[in-house]
Motif scaffolding. Structure first.
Motif, PDB file in Angstrom:
ATOM      1  N   UNK A  58       0.831  -1.203   0.000  1.00  0.00           N
ATOM      2  CA  UNK A  58       0.000   0.000   0.000  1.00  0.00           C
ATOM      3  C   UNK A  58       0.868   1.258   0.000  1.00  0.00           C
ATOM      4  N   UNK A  59       1.890   1.280   0.849  1.00  0.00           N
ATOM      5  CA  UNK A  59       2.771   2.431   0.953  1.00  0.00           C
ATOM      6  C   UNK A  59       3.478   2.710  -0.375  1.00  0.00           C
ATOM      7  N   UNK A  60       3.891   1.646  -1.044  1.00  0.00           N
ATOM      8  CA  UNK A  60       4.626   1.788  -2.296  1.00  0.00           C
ATOM      9  C   UNK A  60       3.740   2.327  -3.407  1.00  0.00           C
ATOM     10  N   UNK A  61       2.501   1.898  -3.455  1.00  0.00           N
ATOM     11  CA  UNK A  61       1.604   2.428  -4.475  1.00  0.00           C
ATOM     12  C   UNK A  61       1.221   3.876  -4.184  1.00  0.00           C
ATOM     13  N   UNK A  62       1.167   4.259  -2.913  1.00  0.00           N
ATOM     14  CA  UNK A  62       0.893   5.662  -2.578  1.00  0.00           C
ATOM     15  C   UNK A  62       1.998   6.553  -3.132  1.00  0.00           C
ATOM     16  N   UNK A  63       3.267   6.194  -2.875  1.00  0.00           N
ATOM     17  CA  UNK A  63       4.353   7.081  -3.295  1.00  0.00           C
ATOM     18  C   UNK A  63       4.494   7.107  -4.812  1.00  0.00           C
ATOM     19  N   UNK A  64       4.139   6.044  -5.496  1.00  0.00           N
ATOM     20  CA  UNK A  64       4.225   6.069  -6.964  1.00  0.00           C
ATOM     21  C   UNK A  64       3.300   7.126  -7.554  1.00  0.00           C
ATOM     22  N   UNK A  65       2.252   7.459  -6.851  1.00  0.00           N
ATOM     23  CA  UNK A  65       1.324   8.492  -7.317  1.00  0.00           C
ATOM     24  C   UNK A  65       1.709   9.886  -6.838  1.00  0.00           C
ATOM     25  N   UNK A  66       2.754   9.980  -5.996  1.00  0.00           N
ATOM     26  CA  UNK A  66       3.100  11.276  -5.402  1.00  0.00           C
ATOM     27  C   UNK A  66       4.418  11.836  -5.916  1.00  0.00           C
ATOM     28  N   UNK A  67       5.104  11.116  -6.799  1.00  0.00           N
ATOM     29  CA  UNK A  67       6.391  11.580  -7.315  1.00  0.00           C
ATOM     30  C   UNK A  67       6.571  11.157  -8.768  1.00  0.00           C
ATOM     31  N   UNK A  68       7.395  11.935  -9.474  1.00  0.00           N
ATOM     32  CA  UNK A  68       7.762  11.588 -10.850  1.00  0.00           C
ATOM     33  C   UNK A  68       9.180  11.032 -10.927  1.00  0.00           C
TER      34      UNK A  68
ATOM     35  N   UNK B  99       8.328  -1.735  12.934  1.00  0.00           N
ATOM     36  CA  UNK B  99       8.595  -1.286  11.572  1.00  0.00           C
ATOM     37  C   UNK B  99       7.379  -0.785  10.829  1.00  0.00           C
ATOM     38  N   UNK B 100       6.200  -1.193  11.248  1.00  0.00           N
ATOM     39  CA  UNK B 100       5.001  -0.781  10.518  1.00  0.00           C
ATOM     40  C   UNK B 100       4.652   0.678  10.815  1.00  0.00           C
ATOM     41  N   UNK B 101       4.207   1.375   9.778  1.00  0.00           N
ATOM     42  CA  UNK B 101       3.789   2.766   9.923  1.00  0.00           C
ATOM     43  C   UNK B 101       2.448   2.832  10.640  1.00  0.00           C
ATOM     44  N   UNK B 102       2.224   3.927  11.328  1.00  0.00           N
ATOM     45  CA  UNK B 102       0.927   4.149  11.964  1.00  0.00           C
ATOM     46  C   UNK B 102      -0.069   4.662  10.927  1.00  0.00           C
ATOM     47  N   UNK B 103      -1.332   4.671  11.294  1.00  0.00           N
ATOM     48  CA  UNK B 103      -2.345   5.229  10.392  1.00  0.00           C
ATOM     49  C   UNK B 103      -2.041   6.690  10.081  1.00  0.00           C
TER      50      UNK B 103
ATOM     51  N   UNK C  98      -0.246  10.889   6.333  1.00  0.00           N
ATOM     52  CA  UNK C  98       0.667  11.979   5.992  1.00  0.00           C
ATOM     53  C   UNK C  98       1.361  11.716   4.661  1.00  0.00           C
ATOM     54  N   UNK C  99       1.798  10.479   4.433  1.00  0.00           N
ATOM     55  CA  UNK C  99       2.453  10.149   3.166  1.00  0.00           C
ATOM     56  C   UNK C  99       1.550  10.512   1.991  1.00  0.00           C
ATOM     57  N   UNK C 100       0.269  10.290   2.156  1.00  0.00           N
ATOM     58  CA  UNK C 100      -0.676  10.572   1.086  1.00  0.00           C
ATOM     59  C   UNK C 100      -0.924  12.046   0.839  1.00  0.00           C
ATOM     60  N   UNK C 101      -0.368  12.904   1.694  1.00  0.00           N
ATOM     61  CA  UNK C 101      -0.542  14.349   1.503  1.00  0.00           C
ATOM     62  C   UNK C 101       0.693  15.013   0.910  1.00  0.00           C
ATOM     63  N   UNK C 102       1.805  14.278   0.816  1.00  0.00           N
ATOM     64  CA  UNK C 102       3.067  14.850   0.359  1.00  0.00           C
ATOM     65  C   UNK C 102       3.263  14.627  -1.131  1.00  0.00           C
ATOM     66  N   UNK C 103       4.115  15.452  -1.721  1.00  0.00           N
ATOM     67  CA  UNK C 103       4.420  15.328  -3.143  1.00  0.00           C
ATOM     68  C   UNK C 103       5.911  15.517  -3.373  1.00  0.00           C
TER      69      UNK C 103
ATOM     70  N   UNK D 238       9.139  11.459  -1.419  1.00  0.00           N
ATOM     71  CA  UNK D 238      10.220  10.493  -1.614  1.00  0.00           C
ATOM     72  C   UNK D 238      10.965  10.248  -0.299  1.00  0.00           C
ATOM     73  N   UNK D 239      11.356  11.335   0.372  1.00  0.00           N
ATOM     74  CA  UNK D 239      12.117  11.215   1.619  1.00  0.00           C
ATOM     75  C   UNK D 239      11.299  10.500   2.690  1.00  0.00           C
ATOM     76  N   UNK D 240      10.047  10.893   2.830  1.00  0.00           N
ATOM     77  CA  UNK D 240       9.215  10.294   3.875  1.00  0.00           C
ATOM     78  C   UNK D 240       8.980   8.810   3.590  1.00  0.00           C
TER      79      UNK D 240
END
Length: 208
Positions: free
Chosen positions: A59-69, A128-132, A137-142, A147-149
């Protein structure tokens, strides 16, 4: 692509091939394992808990693929998502094959004894698991901030996963599952090193 990056990509591809081979051996009755693990065994506990752990990484990986080029981060995220989705499918398949429940009333990772384990942070289901809140927050960044987060969250996620996989290598009794866990340790430790490099290139570092 630099030789180091090319080597990492080849390693990721190899991990997927190993995973595909692992399920083939399992279905074929590798190790002559006709016995079925018990519901409270390390084999069943690892399959259940790592399936949950992997699902968040996907889930985390698919979120970031939509937030960066950025192609490197997108490629890493895609490879992690594909590899861990495949491995998750194998582990759920084994639980089905063994006729064992996919959920347990026992606390996560209780099959490990949790001796010397990294602690799960407040609001985190397993180490290791992220909290909700972190996922939101990851879904709000671009761009670079996303990328860093992501790289910081996934580094922690992998460290928790490596600890759990090492527990299976030590405690699991089904040969094909032990080998899969060993492959997870190797591939995720390699990805942790890669993510450290990617963070440094962005003037950042893993979270303490």
């Amino acid at each position: 692509m630099t030789p180091k990056r090319a080597g990492w990509t080849a390693g990721a591809a190899a991990a997927v091939l190993v995973a595909a081979g692992a399920i083939t051996y399992a279905v074929a009755g590798d190790d002559g394992a006709d016995r079925v693990p018990s519901a409270d065994s390390a084999d069943a506990g690892f399959a259940r808990d790592m399936s949950v752990h992997h699902q968040q990484a996907v889930e985390m990986s698919y979120v970031v693929r939509d937030r960066t080029d950025d192609e490197e981060v997108r490629r890493l995220a895609y490879d992690i998502a594909q590899t861990q989705a495949n491995q998750r499918g194998m582990m759920i398949g084994w639980l089905d094959l063994w006729g064992l429940p996919k959920v347990s009333s026992d606390p996560p990772m209780s099959w490990m004894g949790m001796g010397g384990a990294p602690s799960a942070g407040e609001g985190s289901l397993m180490p290791g698991m992220a909290t909700d809140a972190e996922m939101e927050r990851l879904g709000t960044l671009n761009g670079k901030r996303a990328e860093v987060y992501y790289l910081q969250l996934m580094t922690e996620h992998h460290k928790g996963g490596v600890h759990m996989a090492k527990g299976c290598v030590e405690k699991c009794s089904v040969g094909v599952e032990k080998r899969l866990a060993g492959g997870m340790v190797e591939s995720q430790e390699s990805e942790i090193r890669l993510m450290a490099d990617l963070l440094a290139e962005r003037g950042a570092k893993p979270r303490a």
